[in-house]
Scaffold this active site. Structure first.
Site, short mmCIF file in Angstrom:
data_model
loop_
_atom_site.label_atom_id
_atom_site.label_comp_id
_atom_site.label_asym_id
_atom_site.label_seq_id
_atom_site.Cartn_x
_atom_site.Cartn_y
_atom_site.Cartn_z
N TYR A 55 12.10 0.13 -7.41
CA TYR A 55 11.73 -0.90 -8.38
C TYR A 55 12.48 -0.75 -9.70
CZ TYR A 55 7.77 -2.12 -5.35
OH TYR A 55 6.99 -2.53 -4.29
N LYS A 77 9.79 9.06 4.01
CA LYS A 77 10.55 8.59 5.17
C LYS A 77 11.74 9.52 5.34
CE LYS A 77 11.18 5.62 8.57
NZ LYS A 77 10.31 5.69 9.76
N ASP A 123 5.43 5.23 7.98
CA ASP A 123 5.00 4.33 9.04
C ASP A 123 3.78 4.90 9.77
OD1 ASP A 123 6.82 6.29 9.77
OD2 ASP A 123 7.87 5.07 11.24
N ASP A 156 2.96 1.13 -3.32
CA ASP A 156 2.60 -0.27 -3.55
C ASP A 156 2.06 -0.89 -2.26
OD1 ASP A 156 2.30 -2.76 -4.66
OD2 ASP A 156 4.43 -3.14 -4.94
N ASP A 161 -2.35 -1.50 -0.96
CA ASP A 161 -2.93 -2.80 -0.57
C ASP A 161 -3.61 -2.68 0.79
OD1 ASP A 161 -2.10 -3.93 -2.89
OD2 ASP A 161 -0.72 -5.37 -1.99
#
Length: 356
Positions: A142, A191, A223, A247, A251
């Site tokens: 970001y 990852k 994942d 992020d 959610d």
């Protein structure tokens, strides 16, 4: 005790939910003998409309000078077509960077009164959902370089994901310090099978974990983490991860707990001044209709009392008041169930405040 709070109502449902959090804060202050002074300031779309930029200098200054900042939500379709450099969300990113807030704490907790709201099977929910995601907030993709160029007659977009050792270590230490006050378990998410940034993340996390021998530590690929949050969220205590992964995972974590409208967050740095907000967006489709769920913002105010003001009893009083309102069946539309007392945004705020 007197505390100064900068209030960023923002866009969409922001003003509605912030009003209810302030209502609860005022009731708490009266109950415990404190005084909270509020300074309103503009952020996001509202700031673009008034000042042409999503984060005016006056707003950043007011936030830096305050003891804490309470935020509603920013953004909406009205500003979708503005230049990307001044979109409402860029104001929020700049605010986090400008205040030095690198650690985002997002709890995912299943309220016992709302177990039927979770999309997970009952046997999974019964095992409990109560974990915290610690998300790195001022680095990663970001905040990396973003550009779109042309190559061989077509557009090519590039976004750079970069992390330094000190950025990783400081957020991992935040996670371990929180775990010591909870159930003593940290899961670091990356990852590392693909990304160099994640391989460095894992190296630093494992090195830092050696300073906390009393805390259980493990690594997990992002994942697999997404799958495990759905399969068995009870296995998690404190999850620490980089900006974009955090992020997305938060959610998901909010929805397994019942509703995104119930989840607060705290963004912290090295000082006491933090930024407190619900994790949901501005919900422009219901803005101005008094339908939003203010509980996420009210619980964010409780986090503010706990982390910025060292007011543990006061924070607990707000959290207990939310529990009692839910016990009595008060529900906004997003968490409504048969037989409950379906109420408006302001009525939910009234119900919680009355129970302080």
């Amino acid at each position: 005790m007197e505390k100064r709070i900068t209030v960023l109502s923002g866009d969409g449902i922001g003003p509605e939910i912030v009003n209810e959090a302030v209502k609860v804060l005022d009731r708490t202050a009266a109950k415990f003998g404190h005084r909270f002074a509020y300074t309103p300031a503009l952020l996001g779309g509202a700031a673009i409309d008034a000042a042409g930029v999503p984060l005016p200098d006056e707003t950043l200054g007011a936030c830096r000078e305050a003891d804490a900042v309470l935020l509603g939500a920013v953004g909406g379709p009205k500003w979708d077509m503005v230049d990307k450099s001044i979109r409402p969300e860029t104001g929020l990113l700049a605010l986090r960077a400008g205040m030095g807030l690198y650690a985002n704490l997002r709890p995912s907790r299943m309220f016992r009164q709302l177990r039927e709201s979770s999309p997970l099977r009952a046997d999974i929910v019964e095992k409990g959902i109560d974990f915290v995601v610690v998300r790195e907030l001022t680095g990663g993709i970001y905040f990396g370089k973003h550009e779109t160029t042309e190559r061989n007659g077509e557009k090519v977009a590039t976004d750079v994901l970069s992390y330094s050792e000190h950025e990783i270590e400081r957020i991992v230490r935040v996670a371990f310090d929180i775990a010591k006050k909870r159930r003593g378990k940290v899961t670091s998410v990356d990852k590392a099978n693909v990304l160099d940034s994640s391989r460095l993340w894992r190296e630093v996390a494992e090195r830092t974990a050696k300073d906390y021998p009393d805390v259980s530590f493990s690594n997990m690929l992002v994942d697999n983490t997404a799958m495990q949050i759905v399969r068995d969220p009870s296995q998690f205590d404190v999850v620490v991860t980089e900006n974009m992964f955090g992020d997305i995972l938060t959610d998901e974590a909010s929805m397994v707990a019942g509703s995104i409208g119930m989840i607060p967050s705290a963004s912290l740095g090295d000082g006491k001044n933090g930024l407190y907000e619900p994790i949901h967006g501005s919900a422009p489709d219901i803005a101005g209709k008094n339908l939003a769920n203010p509980i996420g913002t009210i619980l964010a105010a409780a986090m503010m009392l706990r982390y910025s003001f060292d007011m543990e009893a006061e924070a607990k009083a707000i959290e207990d008041a939310v529990e009692r309102a839910l016990d009595e069946g008060y529900r906004t539309g997003d968490i409504a169930a048969a037989g409950g007392k379906r109420v408006s945004c302001s009525e939910m705020g009234d119900a919680v405040a009355a129970k302080i």
